[in-house]
Enzyme design. Structure first.
Site, short mmCIF file in Angstrom:
data_model
loop_
_atom_site.label_atom_id
_atom_site.label_comp_id
_atom_site.label_asym_id
_atom_site.label_seq_id
_atom_site.Cartn_x
_atom_site.Cartn_y
_atom_site.Cartn_z
CB THR A 23 -0.88 0.06 1.66
OG1 THR A 23 -1.58 -1.06 1.36
CG2 THR A 23 -1.37 1.35 1.37
CE LYS A 67 2.19 0.68 12.56
NZ LYS A 67 1.13 1.09 11.17
N GLY A 125 -0.19 8.49 10.34
CA GLY A 125 -0.66 8.31 8.67
C GLY A 125 0.24 9.64 7.73
CB ILE A 167 -2.08 13.58 11.16
CG1 ILE A 167 -2.86 13.56 10.71
CG2 ILE A 167 -0.94 15.00 12.61
CD1 ILE A 167 -3.75 13.07 12.10
N GLY A 201 -10.71 -4.38 5.14
CA GLY A 201 -9.48 -4.69 5.07
C GLY A 201 -9.04 -3.46 6.06
CE LYS A 249 0.11 4.28 14.37
NZ LYS A 249 -1.62 4.05 13.62
#
Ligand code: NAP
Ligand code: HSE
Length: 428
Positions: A14, A107, A136, A138, A189, A207
């Site tokens: 991805t 992470k 992600g 941000i 998913g 995180k």
């Protein structure tokens, strides 16, 4: 014009394919902004034959990510395979040993090995950057390490796992059970290969541990975090909390206290009207508080191809521009080891119980709370067709050890029909 910045990309899933698409689509813009062309020399994944929906024809192929990391024609190793150990760690170490800067979205790798990897990179004047690893799209790492660099950070908190927020939102909005919402997230998913990473709070905990390190100048301490996932959150608690004006969120909170570093990732109640309370679906939110800036709220997509690739490109563009910020915002060797706080700071709590509806039952509960120094702020008993009386109590601020003592003592009253549920109400 400087010579191109040459990348090696390990992992074409991805995020990896997202990064390649961004470089292919926005190459001219990136060059105009950074003053340097960004090119891809070589790539690696497990299967060479898979159609990944991007044109890889111009890039060299390496089966082995460690060999990829060491290539002569590479300046930056971009690790997008995932996993705290195995090939991700081996290839990152190999890249640093070979004198390459590293960008990663991983992470788990950094939460467990970030200190040693950052030290190794900084010993060689290399950078190891990880904007995409937290929340992600941000730009929270850049905000903390650069935008807020002059502030003493007092608290970092947020919703950092989109899957959990999606499940909790669907339970609330569609009245689904936890199992139904989990199955829906699975069908879409959203879940990690090991779903426990999501619903067990581990992914979000990784995180938060990274943000804590930057915020408080401490070594990453994932083991010192108090972790609790969302598996025990029921539709009943979500409804009851809503009735009192709260939402339940998997909330991460980190703050430095006189008792040590407090790091918690757990389901908490937050006011429904607060920015965190209004966060719906798979979106993430990070809230940072600094002594001079006050409160900053960042909201955006915490996962997905585009948002995560956008964060990876932020790090790559910094390297192209010659911006070389230390991994955790200050040299890794200057980070301090902070002892974990023995208990969470005092808070109000939501306590849900089912009592036998008999004279004196409530008095017994109130006595146990009072004996432990816990004062009741609000209390509500709901209609019930039989002897099982649903009772909700919201306490005034109470010390966590006192609450634990009270919870342990409550069943001894003999008036509880099931174990009490207690959730922290976070002051946001
Ligand atoms: P993914 O779709 O599962 O892709 C992983 C890629 O790594 C695949 O291309 C796989 O190859 C490759 N790979 C795995 N093991 C390998 C090995 N031993 N040697 C070479 N290649 C190997 O994962 P992703 O979602 O892109 O995530 C990548 C990283 O980004 C992870 O650290 C993840 O935590 C992080 N991240 C992801 C998101 C997100 O929204 N997906 C958001 C933030 C951070 P094959 O394709 O051939 O199997
Ligand atoms: N599993 C993660 C989430 C992906 O749900 O937020 C992004 O790290």
């Amino acid at each position: 014009m400087e010579r191109p910045l040459r990348l090696a990309i390990a992992g074409l899933g991805t995020v990896g394919t997202g990064v390649i698409k961004m470089i292919q689509n926005n190459g001219a813009l990136i060059e105009a902004r950074t003053g340097r062309k960004v090119t891809i020399s070589a790539v690696s994944a497990r299967s060479r034959d898979k159609d990944r929906g991007v044109n890889l024809a111009k890039y060299a192929w390496e089966d082995d990510p460690v060999a990829l990391a060491k290539r002569e024609d590479v300046d930056v190793f971009v690790e997008l395979m995932g996993g705290s150990d195995g090939p991700a760690k081996a290839a990152t170490e190999a890249a640093i040993a070979a004198g390459k800067d590293v960008v990663t979205a991983n992470k788990a790798l950094l939460a467990l090995h970030g200190q040693e990897l950052a030290e190794a990179a900084e010993d060689k004047n290399l950078v190891l950057r990880f904007e995409a690893a937290v929340a992600g799209g941000i730009p929270i790492i850049k905000s903390l390490t650069e935008g807020l660099a002059g502030n003493q950070i007092t608290r970092v908190m947020g919703v950092m796992n989109g899957t959990c927020n999606y499940i909790l939102t669907r339970m609330e909005n569609a009245g689904l059970t936890y199992e139904e919402a989990f199955a829906e997230a699975d069908g879409l998913g959203y879940l990690e290969a090991d779903p426990q990473l999501d619903v067990g709070g581990i992914d979000a905990g990784h995180k938060l541990a990274l943000l804590s390190s930057i915020a408080f100048g401490t070594k990453v301490d994932f083991d010192g975090m108090r972790l609790e996932g969302i598996g025990a959150v029921t539709i009943e608690d979500i409804k009851r909390a809503a009735d009192l004006g709260f939402k339940i969120k998997l909330l991460g909170v980190a703050r430095m206290t006189g008792r040590g570093l407090e790091q918690r990732m757990s389901p908490c109640l937050v006011p429904a009207s607060s920015p965190l309370g209004q966060l719906e679906g798979g979106t993430n939110m990070v809230v940072v508080e600094g002594d001079h800036v006050g409160q900053i709220v960042l909201r955006g997509a915490g996962a997905g191809e585009g948002p995560t690739a956008s964060a990876v490109l932020s790090d790559i563009c910094d390297i192209a521009r010659g911006i070389r910020v230390a991994t955790f915002g200050q040299p890794a060797k200057t980070l301090k080891a902070a002892p974990p706080a023995s208990a969470a700071s005092a808070a109000c709590y939501y306590i849900r119980m089912t009592l036998t509806d008999k004279p004196g039952a409530l008095a017994k509960i109130a006595t146990v709370l009072g004996d432990n120094g816990i004062s009741i702020d609000r209390m509500r008993q709901y209609d019930h067709p039989d002897e099982a009386a649903p009772v909700l109590i919201v306490t005034h601020k109470a010390a966590q050890p006192a609450l634990q003592e009270a919870l342990a003592a409550l069943p001894q009253t003999g008036v509880l029909m099931s174990p009490p549920v207690a959730l922290r109400i976070e002051d946001v």
